[in-house]
Structure formats: C-alpha cells, structure tokens
Design a protein around this motif. Structure first.
Motif, short mmCIF file in Angstrom:
data_model
loop_
_atom_site.label_atom_id
_atom_site.label_comp_id
_atom_site.label_asym_id
_atom_site.label_seq_id
_atom_site.Cartn_x
_atom_site.Cartn_y
_atom_site.Cartn_z
N GLU A 245 -22.66 -14.88 1.02
CA GLU A 245 -21.87 -14.40 -0.11
C GLU A 245 -20.47 -14.01 0.33
O GLU A 245 -19.48 -14.29 -0.36
N SER A 246 -20.38 -13.35 1.48
CA SER A 246 -19.06 -12.92 1.96
C SER A 246 -18.18 -14.11 2.31
O SER A 246 -16.97 -14.07 2.11
N ILE A 247 -18.79 -15.19 2.84
CA ILE A 247 -18.02 -16.40 3.14
C ILE A 247 -17.56 -17.08 1.86
O ILE A 247 -16.41 -17.52 1.75
N ALA A 248 -18.46 -17.15 0.87
CA ALA A 248 -18.13 -17.82 -0.39
C ALA A 248 -17.02 -17.11 -1.15
O ALA A 248 -16.21 -17.75 -1.84
N THR A 249 -16.98 -15.78 -1.04
CA THR A 249 -16.00 -14.99 -1.79
C THR A 249 -14.86 -14.47 -0.92
O THR A 249 -14.00 -13.72 -1.41
N LEU A 250 -14.87 -14.84 0.37
CA LEU A 250 -13.88 -14.35 1.32
C LEU A 250 -13.81 -12.81 1.32
O LEU A 250 -12.74 -12.22 1.41
N ASN A 251 -14.99 -12.19 1.22
CA ASN A 251 -15.11 -10.73 1.20
C ASN A 251 -15.33 -10.24 2.63
O ASN A 251 -16.47 -10.20 3.11
N ILE A 252 -14.27 -9.89 3.32
CA ILE A 252 -14.38 -9.52 4.72
C ILE A 252 -15.14 -8.20 4.89
O ILE A 252 -15.83 -7.99 5.89
N GLY A 253 -15.04 -7.32 3.91
CA GLY A 253 -15.76 -6.05 4.00
C GLY A 253 -17.26 -6.24 3.96
O GLY A 253 -18.00 -5.69 4.78
N LEU A 254 -17.74 -7.06 3.02
CA LEU A 254 -19.17 -7.36 2.92
C LEU A 254 -19.64 -8.07 4.17
O LEU A 254 -20.73 -7.78 4.70
N GLY A 255 -18.83 -9.01 4.68
CA GLY A 255 -19.21 -9.73 5.89
C GLY A 255 -19.31 -8.80 7.09
O GLY A 255 -20.23 -8.93 7.91
N ALA A 256 -18.39 -7.84 7.19
CA ALA A 256 -18.42 -6.90 8.31
C ALA A 256 -19.66 -6.02 8.24
O ALA A 256 -20.33 -5.77 9.26
N GLU A 257 -19.99 -5.54 7.05
CA GLU A 257 -21.17 -4.67 6.90
C GLU A 257 -22.46 -5.43 7.20
O GLU A 257 -23.34 -4.91 7.90
N ALA A 258 -22.58 -6.64 6.66
CA ALA A 258 -23.78 -7.44 6.92
C ALA A 258 -23.87 -7.82 8.39
O ALA A 258 -24.94 -7.75 9.00
N GLY A 259 -22.75 -8.21 8.98
CA GLY A 259 -22.76 -8.58 10.40
C GLY A 259 -23.11 -7.40 11.29
O GLY A 259 -23.88 -7.56 12.26
N LEU A 260 -22.57 -6.22 10.99
CA LEU A 260 -22.88 -5.04 11.78
C LEU A 260 -24.36 -4.67 11.65
O LEU A 260 -25.00 -4.24 12.63
N SER A 261 -24.92 -4.86 10.48
CA SER A 261 -26.35 -4.59 10.27
C SER A 261 -27.21 -5.54 11.10
O SER A 261 -28.23 -5.14 11.67
N VAL A 262 -26.79 -6.81 11.18
CA VAL A 262 -27.51 -7.77 12.02
C VAL A 262 -27.46 -7.34 13.48
O VAL A 262 -28.46 -7.42 14.20
#
Length: 316
Positions: A245-262
């Motif tokens: 979702e973060s890639i599709a919407t270019l949402n860097i905040g969501l990507g950072a949170e999901a990546g940090l959780s991983v």
C-alpha cells in the motif's frame, strides 16, 4: 534470428509450463480446494488466537519467553520494541504476518527435516534433492506467486504456499549437513554397542546435530518473513500488504512504520531461535539460571547426605 543463430532451434518452455498448469488446474481442482480450505482454517485460527489476547498481555508473554530462553536484557528490548509496534498501530498486521510465518515455518520444517535426514543417510537421495533445492533457491521469489494464485486464488493461502516453497531449501541443507558432520567415531561407538540405525539417529546423530538444524530453522523463519512481505502482493493481510500500500500510494510514513515492524519481528524471531539452538551460550537466561540452581541444590543435598553418612559411620 539471423545468420548462424538461425540454426538454434526454437523451444517454447513457457507454453509447456502453461499446459502443465492447465492440466493440474483442471484435474486437481478438488485437491487444491481442500488444501486451500485446510490452510485457510489453520492460519485464520492462529490469527484469531493471537488477536484474542490483548496486545499488552501478548507483549509481556513474548518478553517473558525471551527472558526464559535468552536474557532479561533481551526481554526488556523485546518488550520496548513490540510496544513501539503497537504504538504505531501495526499490532494487528504484525500478528497476521507472525501467524503466516509460524504456519509456513512449521510446515517447511516438517518437510525439510525428514528430507534432510534421508539425504544425509543416502547419497542417491542427496544427489537427487540437491538440484531441486538449487532450483528452488535460485528461482525469483515472485515466480512462485503465479502458479499459487492460479491454484489457490488470492489471499493468505497462495502467499503461504509460496512462502513454504521459498523457505524450504535451507532447512533441508542444514539438516543434512548437521547429521553428516556428526563424528564418525561416535556413530561407530553406537554401532559397537549394538544400537540399531534408528537408535543411532535418535540418540546420537539428531541430538548432536541440533545446533545446525536450529540454524536451518532460523534461516527458514527469516526467509518466511521476507516472503511474507512479498505475499502482500497477492492479497495476504499483514505487514506485507501495508508495504505494498505504501508503494502504491508513495506513503513513506506507512512504509517506514511497516518496515520497522518487520525488522522488530525479524530480530525477535532470529534471537529467539538462536537461543533455542545454543542454550549453553546464553547463561543469563532464566532457563539456565533455574538449571544451575537445581544442579547446585542437588550438589548441596549430596554433600549433606555424605556428611550424615560419615557421622553415622563414626558414631557406630
């Protein structure tokens, strides 16, 4: 092709693969449906179980598990990291990903360990298994998703199947390696005492190979986690879907949170399985301390019993 290249024959491998997939889809649709339903029940049941526990209680249990197997410092770090995941609003996707990883790991290990044992005990099996493992490890991970979607539609199940296939090879290789590395003299001593091959396997080879096998399990978990993120592309809920979702919407905040959780899940599972494979290296764990206290108590009781026996002999 022109010139000398025109002598190269044309071979459409892709068309043959499509024919095989079509045949499997037509003739084994019932089997795929049963597999899909069983795996769906398993993973959805585990997700419901994980999410039925309040996040704070689950964090305390996971931290306690870290203390039992590793150290209190690791337990504190795990608790703070998991609290961060919950605070970012990623607890539910994290538990969905954890359930996918756990189911995939269990199934992959149940397949990998017997195959690894067979490969270690039979050179013919080893020579047959090795090219298959090479193929599975070198094939791009995204390719596994194509037949998985065709056979099982979208959702958790195709992601789970692709994850199992992708994570399987290290478990087989390290199980075979661990058993083959067992000292031949130790195995020969077991034979000299009349042990059967099964007794040697259960009593000598497997116990001595546990650290190497657990290293394989560790690699299976790490690969499962990496593939679980890719599984978000086929509709599997979890951290992978958040990344997509973060890639599709270019949402860097969501990507950072999901990546940090991983990252938090990966480090926790990595350290925990490493502690399971080498308990002696973690003397600060609660398990090691309880074992040491128990040994000290036994030694003290033995000293007291010896002293009483000496006193009794003196008096008599």
């Amino acid at each position: 092709m022109e010139g000398i290249d025109s002598f190269i024959p044309t071979l459409s491998v892709g068309a043959r693969v499509e024919q095989v997939v079509d045949w499997l889809t037509t003739n084994l649709s019932g089997f795929f449906r049963i597999v899909s339903e069983v795996l769906g029940v398993m993973i959805n049941g585990l997700i419901d179980g994980l999410l039925s526990v309040p996040a704070l209680v689950a964090i305390l249990v996971l931290a306690l598990l870290g203390w039992v197997l590793r150290s209190w410092q690791f337990a504190v770090g795990a608790a703070l990291s998991l609290l961060l995941v919950a605070a970012m609003g990623m607890w539910v996707p994290a538990m969905q990903t954890l359930a996918l990883v756990l189911i995939a790991t269990i199934i992959a290990v149940l397949i990998a360990v017997p195959v690894g044992i067979a490969a270690a005990r039979n050179s013919v099996v080893s020579s047959l298994v090795r090219p298959v493992l090479d193929f599975l490890q070198t094939m791009p991970a995204f390719v596994y998703l194509i037949p998985a979607i065709i056979f099982f539609s979208i959702g958790y199940v195709p992601g789970l199947i692709a994850t199992i296939i992708f994570a399987l090879p290290p478990g087989v290789r390290l199980t075979e390696l661990g058993i083959r590395q067992v000292d031949a003299e130790t195995v020969e001593a077991g034979r000299a005492f009349g042990a059967t091959p099964g007794q040697i396997l259960r009593g000598i080879q497997l116990p001595l190979a546990v650290p190497t096998i657990m290293a394989g399990v560790n690699q299976v978990i790490m690969l499962s986690l990496s593939m679980a993120v890719i599984s978000g592309m086929v509709g599997a809920d979890g951290l992978g879907k958040k990344v997509v979702e973060s890639i599709a919407t270019l949402n860097i905040g969501l990507g950072a949170e999901a990546g940090l959780s991983v990252v938090v899940l990966a480090i926790y599972l990595d350290r925990l399985t490493a502690a399971l494979g080498d308990a002696k290296a973690h003397g600060r764990s609660l398990r090691a301390r309880l074992k040491a206290n128990g040994a000290a108590r036994v030694a003290e009781d033995a000293k007291v019993a010896s002293a009483l026996k000496t006193t009794s002999a003196t008096l008599s």
